[in-house]
Design a protein around this motif. Structure first.
Motif, PDB file in Angstrom:
ATOM      1  N   GLY A  19       0.768  -1.242   0.000  1.00 10.40           N
ATOM      2  CA  GLY A  19       0.000   0.000   0.000  1.00 10.40           C
ATOM      3  C   GLY A  19       0.789   1.277   0.000  1.00 10.40           C
ATOM      4  O   GLY A  19       0.480   2.196  -0.739  1.00 10.40           O
ATOM      5  N   MET A  20       1.810   1.397   0.821  1.00 13.12           N
ATOM      6  CA  MET A  20       2.432   2.702   0.991  1.00 13.12           C
ATOM      7  C   MET A  20       3.918   2.653   1.282  1.00 13.12           C
ATOM      8  O   MET A  20       4.509   3.686   1.528  1.00 13.12           O
ATOM      9  N   GLY A  21       4.529   1.492   1.270  1.00 10.62           N
ATOM     10  CA  GLY A  21       5.864   1.332   1.809  1.00 10.62           C
ATOM     11  C   GLY A  21       6.861   2.439   1.585  1.00 10.62           C
ATOM     12  O   GLY A  21       7.302   3.102   2.514  1.00 10.62           O
ATOM     13  N   ILE A  22       7.260   2.660   0.314  1.00 14.69           N
ATOM     14  CA  ILE A  22       8.319   3.624   0.029  1.00 14.69           C
ATOM     15  C   ILE A  22       7.908   5.019   0.471  1.00 14.69           C
ATOM     16  O   ILE A  22       8.710   5.770   1.042  1.00 14.69           O
ATOM     17  N   TRP A  34      -6.605   5.001   1.739  1.00 17.29           N
ATOM     18  CA  TRP A  34      -7.008   3.615   1.945  1.00 17.29           C
ATOM     19  C   TRP A  34      -8.437   3.382   1.474  1.00 17.29           C
ATOM     20  O   TRP A  34      -8.800   2.254   1.099  1.00 17.29           O
ATOM     21  N   ALA A  35      -9.268   4.420   1.475  1.00 15.11           N
ATOM     22  CA  ALA A  35     -10.615   4.286   0.915  1.00 15.11           C
ATOM     23  C   ALA A  35     -10.540   4.058  -0.590  1.00 15.11           C
ATOM     24  O   ALA A  35     -11.313   3.268  -1.154  1.00 15.11           O
ATOM     25  N   ILE A  36      -9.630   4.760  -1.265  1.00 13.51           N
ATOM     26  CA  ILE A  36      -9.434   4.558  -2.706  1.00 13.51           C
ATOM     27  C   ILE A  36      -9.038   3.111  -2.978  1.00 13.51           C
ATOM     28  O   ILE A  36      -9.600   2.434  -3.847  1.00 13.51           O
ATOM     29  N   TYR A  37      -8.056   2.616  -2.211  1.00 17.04           N
ATOM     30  CA  TYR A  37      -7.614   1.227  -2.384  1.00 17.04           C
ATOM     31  C   TYR A  37      -8.742   0.245  -2.106  1.00 17.04           C
ATOM     32  O   TYR A  37      -8.920  -0.748  -2.818  1.00 17.04           O
ATOM     33  N   ALA A  38      -9.508   0.515  -1.048  1.00 23.68           N
ATOM     34  CA  ALA A  38     -10.559  -0.414  -0.632  1.00 23.68           C
ATOM     35  C   ALA A  38     -11.639  -0.542  -1.700  1.00 23.68           C
ATOM     36  O   ALA A  38     -12.122  -1.644  -1.980  1.00 23.68           O
ATOM     37  N   VAL A  39     -12.038   0.587  -2.302  1.00 22.57           N
ATOM     38  CA  VAL A  39     -13.069   0.552  -3.334  1.00 22.57           C
ATOM     39  C   VAL A  39     -12.611  -0.289  -4.526  1.00 22.57           C
ATOM     40  O   VAL A  39     -13.342  -1.148  -5.028  1.00 22.57           O
ATOM     41  N   VAL A  40     -11.372  -0.056  -4.973  1.00 20.84           N
ATOM     42  CA  VAL A  40     -10.865  -0.797  -6.137  1.00 20.84           C
ATOM     43  C   VAL A  40     -10.696  -2.275  -5.795  1.00 20.84           C
ATOM     44  O   VAL A  40     -11.104  -3.161  -6.567  1.00 20.84           O
ATOM     45  N   ALA A  41     -10.110  -2.569  -4.652  1.00 19.89           N
ATOM     46  CA  ALA A  41      -9.858  -3.963  -4.270  1.00 19.89           C
ATOM     47  C   ALA A  41     -11.161  -4.733  -4.095  1.00 19.89           C
ATOM     48  O   ALA A  41     -11.300  -5.869  -4.576  1.00 19.89           O
ATOM     49  N   LEU A  42     -12.125  -4.134  -3.410  1.00 20.40           N
ATOM     50  CA  LEU A  42     -13.395  -4.812  -3.174  1.00 20.40           C
ATOM     51  C   LEU A  42     -14.138  -5.043  -4.495  1.00 20.40           C
ATOM     52  O   LEU A  42     -14.735  -6.102  -4.712  1.00 20.40           O
ATOM     53  N   SER A  43     -14.089  -4.058  -5.380  1.00 18.38           N
ATOM     54  CA  SER A  43     -14.753  -4.196  -6.680  1.00 18.38           C
ATOM     55  C   SER A  43     -14.148  -5.350  -7.475  1.00 18.38           C
ATOM     56  O   SER A  43     -14.869  -6.197  -8.023  1.00 18.38           O
ATOM     57  N   LEU A  44     -12.833  -5.395  -7.545  1.00 22.00           N
ATOM     58  CA  LEU A  44     -12.157  -6.461  -8.290  1.00 22.00           C
ATOM     59  C   LEU A  44     -12.449  -7.826  -7.680  1.00 22.00           C
ATOM     60  O   LEU A  44     -12.745  -8.798  -8.392  1.00 22.00           O
ATOM     61  N   ALA A  45     -12.362  -7.913  -6.352  1.00 23.99           N
ATOM     62  CA  ALA A  45     -12.581  -9.195  -5.681  1.00 23.99           C
ATOM     63  C   ALA A  45     -14.018  -9.686  -5.879  1.00 23.99           C
ATOM     64  O   ALA A  45     -14.260 -10.865  -6.148  1.00 23.99           O
ATOM     65  N   LEU A  46     -14.985  -8.781  -5.758  1.00 23.81           N
ATOM     66  CA  LEU A  46     -16.387  -9.171  -5.895  1.00 23.81           C
ATOM     67  C   LEU A  46     -16.686  -9.725  -7.282  1.00 23.81           C
ATOM     68  O   LEU A  46     -17.290 -10.795  -7.421  1.00 23.81           O
ATOM     69  N   PHE A  47     -16.242  -9.000  -8.313  1.00 28.39           N
ATOM     70  CA  PHE A  47     -16.599  -9.415  -9.672  1.00 28.39           C
ATOM     71  C   PHE A  47     -15.768 -10.600 -10.164  1.00 28.39           C
ATOM     72  O   PHE A  47     -16.179 -11.291 -11.099  1.00 28.39           O
ATOM     73  N   VAL A  66      -3.427   0.091 -16.810  1.00 29.43           N
ATOM     74  CA  VAL A  66      -2.004  -0.222 -16.984  1.00 29.43           C
ATOM     75  C   VAL A  66      -1.168   1.049 -16.896  1.00 29.43           C
ATOM     76  O   VAL A  66      -0.148   1.097 -16.193  1.00 29.43           O
ATOM     77  N   PHE A  67      -1.582   2.110 -17.599  1.00 34.54           N
ATOM     78  CA  PHE A  67      -0.823   3.361 -17.564  1.00 34.54           C
ATOM     79  C   PHE A  67      -0.767   3.928 -16.145  1.00 34.54           C
ATOM     80  O   PHE A  67       0.291   4.366 -15.672  1.00 34.54           O
ATOM     81  N   ALA A  68      -1.929   3.945 -15.465  1.00 38.55           N
ATOM     82  CA  ALA A  68      -1.973   4.489 -14.107  1.00 38.55           C
ATOM     83  C   ALA A  68      -1.051   3.704 -13.185  1.00 38.55           C
ATOM     84  O   ALA A  68      -0.268   4.278 -12.417  1.00 38.55           O
ATOM     85  N   THR A  69      -1.124   2.386 -13.275  1.00 40.29           N
ATOM     86  CA  THR A  69      -0.296   1.541 -12.411  1.00 40.29           C
ATOM     87  C   THR A  69       1.182   1.754 -12.685  1.00 40.29           C
ATOM     88  O   THR A  69       1.983   1.922 -11.755  1.00 40.29           O
ATOM     89  N   TRP A 112      -2.069   4.598  -8.169  1.00 39.46           N
ATOM     90  CA  TRP A 112      -1.608   3.356  -7.538  1.00 39.46           C
ATOM     91  C   TRP A 112      -2.734   2.345  -7.352  1.00 39.46           C
ATOM     92  O   TRP A 112      -2.485   1.157  -7.149  1.00 39.46           O
ATOM     93  N   SER A 113      -3.985   2.822  -7.418  1.00 40.91           N
ATOM     94  CA  SER A 113      -5.096   1.983  -6.966  1.00 40.91           C
ATOM     95  C   SER A 113      -5.309   0.699  -7.766  1.00 40.91           C
ATOM     96  O   SER A 113      -5.673  -0.321  -7.166  1.00 40.91           O
ATOM     97  N   PRO A 114      -5.111   0.667  -9.099  1.00 42.64           N
ATOM     98  CA  PRO A 114      -5.271  -0.635  -9.766  1.00 42.64           C
ATOM     99  C   PRO A 114      -4.259  -1.656  -9.269  1.00 42.64           C
ATOM    100  O   PRO A 114      -4.580  -2.832  -9.071  1.00 42.64           O
ATOM    101  N   PHE A 115      -3.018  -1.177  -9.040  1.00 41.00           N
ATOM    102  CA  PHE A 115      -1.951  -2.049  -8.550  1.00 41.00           C
ATOM    103  C   PHE A 115      -2.265  -2.560  -7.145  1.00 41.00           C
ATOM    104  O   PHE A 115      -2.349  -3.768  -6.892  1.00 41.00           O
ATOM    105  N   VAL A 116      -2.482  -1.630  -6.211  1.00 33.59           N
ATOM    106  CA  VAL A 116      -2.737  -2.035  -4.822  1.00 33.59           C
ATOM    107  C   VAL A 116      -4.067  -2.767  -4.725  1.00 33.59           C
ATOM    108  O   VAL A 116      -4.188  -3.790  -4.043  1.00 33.59           O
ATOM    109  N   GLY A 117      -5.088  -2.256  -5.449  1.00 35.36           N
ATOM    110  CA  GLY A 117      -6.404  -2.863  -5.384  1.00 35.36           C
ATOM    111  C   GLY A 117      -6.409  -4.300  -5.874  1.00 35.36           C
ATOM    112  O   GLY A 117      -6.978  -5.188  -5.238  1.00 35.36           O
TER     113      GLY A 117
END
Length: 544
Positions: free
Chosen positions: A133-136, A197-210, A245-248, A374-379
């Protein structure tokens, strides 16, 4: 939904789900060319367009490296100044969606089906969340951001032609040490707390659900099935995946470039290695090579073990500073800073009627664009490791726990540096360059050399885990949703992540890195707004 061409299928749902019936098969649009000994399994046209565009960007930037710097700077400043209101509104929407899901009946939906069980323990899961999520960024900005905001808040407000030119958050706190300190920490935590983290959560939950409940490929396009239906397998879906892909890629490149700058500064401090673009490019090449080894070891053998190592090292560094630093100030500061964050949360989130243009545009707008890129990557990475969690459990862990850890981290590192300045009159951190501030803070603590070495190792391992997991995500998207495409494709993306970071450093340094994160984050923010609607539609169809 099935998988063709030999890729590993997604796990079948366990228990009741409301799957989407479609004739599309994962990988049906893929082509499988061979380049020498390397076999490929790539989505046509997502891989071709994104891959060739990245190669063209690298060649163009290197060919005109002496003239692209001002172009990148103008791009970054233009986007953050013109669309700061948009970035702030989008960030607020993500927070509201997440908090709404926690308290709504939709929180009872389980990712992977009603009978699904988690694939990873809480410790293994959380370590991967945090490392990805945020390391560096936490290493680079942990000291430098609170100090920068304190300098801006403590100094006098300045105006030119009726417009503020200072960098103080909100109305500043001119001459008031305690108020400036509280405002600096509140502003810092705002950038590292609920919103990213809300941005990450929305993307991750959406990907996981579908993917795990609806049976669609693990790519961004699948999230938009409630909106576009079968058209997501055509050009609307291609465009969404290419933007992802570009965003990531450019969001990652920003982090990798920042990590190289800080590792270079730390190695210069410890071993006298010269600070400069050449040294940073050499570092990127070396660390990218290490990331390649991690890629070859796979998810469980590579990034999972490195993520756990990261968590151990970060905990050691954090506890060390708490014990040998201003312990009481850190422990009381945690609650004081949390209170200050809550007190200023609404004011900092307000997109309209503010005068702190430099802070709002130069800090907040950039951060929100960076987190979105970062959200597509982290999500997707979080989605891959979160099957078996309920929506409520998922959002609580992804949203609230990392926010509290970020508060503790910023309080420990940033608060220690501020204590050294305010209570001990040590100005070294205040005067140091951004990438050196962490190491200057450590000079005032015992075991400076060892602590600084641990910090450098942390930056490097965060770099490796980010590059490794980022390549996994980009490869999944450009392989049409296959989660076990040929490893040669991940080698390609790991190599180009490092190459893009090096190219941006050569072509304009930090401003160039930030410019590409902002320019890819802006269009993707529009995509994610639509994703919020699609997510809620998808959850409402699920048994709970």
């Amino acid at each position: 939904m099935s998988d063709t061409n030999g890729g590993e299928p997604l796990p079948e749902p366990e228990g009741a789900v409301n799957a989407i019936e479609t004739e599309y098969e994962i990988g049906q649009d893929n082509i499988t060319p061979r380049i020498g000994p390397f076999g490929l399994d790539i989505h046509n046209p997502v891989f071709m367009i994104s891959g060739l565009s990245v190669v063209a960007f690298v060649l163009f930037t290197l060919a005109f490296q002496n003239s692209v710097g001002p172009l990148f700077l103008a791009l970054r400043d233009g986007l953050t100044a013109s669309f700061d209101w948009f970035f702030l509104i989008v960030g607020n929407i993500f927070v509201l969606v997440c908090l709404g899901l926690i308290v709504s009946p939709l929180g009872r939906v389980r990712i992977g089906g009603r009978e699904a069980t988690p694939d990873y323990s809480y410790i293994g899961w959380f370590s991967m969340l945090f490392a990805a999520g945020m390391g560096i960024g936490l290493m680079f900005y942990g000291v430098s951001e609170p100090m920068s905001h304190y300098d801006g808040a403590f100094g006098a407000l300045t105006t030119e032609n009726g417009v503020r030119t200072d960098w103080a958050p909100l109305g500043g706190a001119a001459g008031d040490v305690d108020a400036a300190r509280a405002l600096a920490m509140a502003a810092t935590i705002y950038h590292w707390g609920l919103h990213p983290w809300a941005i990450y959560a929305v993307v991750a939950l959406s990907l996981a659900l579908f993917a795990y409940n609806k049976g669609l490929p693990l790519t961004m396009r699948s999230v938009f099935y409630p909106i576009f239906g079968e058209r997501i397998w055509g050009w609307p879906g291609h465009v969404i995946d290419i933007l992802a892909v570009f965003a990531t890629l450019f969001g990652l490149a920003t982090s990798l470039g920042i990590g190289a700058q800080q590792a270079n500064a730390g190695l210069s401090y410890l071993f006298g290695i010269e600070v400069g673009t050449t040294a940073q490019v050499i570092l990127i090449v070396g660390i990218t090579g290490a990331a390649l080894i991690s890629v070859l070891r796979g998810l469980d053998g590579g990034v999972k073990k490195l993520s756990e190592l990261n968590l151990i090292l970060a905990t050691i560094l954090l506890l060390f500073i708490i014990v040998v630093g201003p312990t009481l100030a850190i422990l009381t500061g945690f609650f004081e800073n949390l209170f200050a964050y809550g007190r200023d949360f609404v004011a900092l989130s307000n997109p309209f009627g503010r005068e702190d243009d430099n802070f709002r545009q130069g800090w907040t707008s950039f951060y929100w664009a960076w987190w979105i890129s970062w959200s597509p990557f982290v999500g997707m990475f979080i989605a891959r490791v979160s099957r078996g969690r309920t929506v409520r459990e998922f959002i609580t862990c992804v949203l609230l726990i990392p926010t509290l850890v970020s508060v503790l981290w910023m309080t420990t590192l940033g608060g220690t540096a501020l204590s050294q300045l305010v209570d001990g009159s040590f100005t070294g951190v205040q005067e140091a360059a951004l990438e050196l501030k962490l190491f200057e803070m450590l000079t005032q603590l015992p075991l400076t050399t060892i602590a600084s070495f641990v910090a450098i190792v942390l930056v490097i391992v965060f770099f490796i885990t980010s590059s490794d997991s980022g390549s996994l995500v980009i490869d999944t998207i450009t392989a049409g949703g296959k989660i076990d495409a040929p490893v040669s494709q991940r080698i390609f993306w790991v190599s180009f992540e490092g190459l893009v970071a090096a190219t941006l450093l050569i072509g304009g340094g930090l401003a160039a890195l930030q410019a590409m994160a902002v320019s890819t984050g802006f269009p993707f923010a529009i995509v994610l707004l639509l994703a919020c609607y699609a997510l809620i539609r998808g959850l409402m169809d699920e048994p709970r």
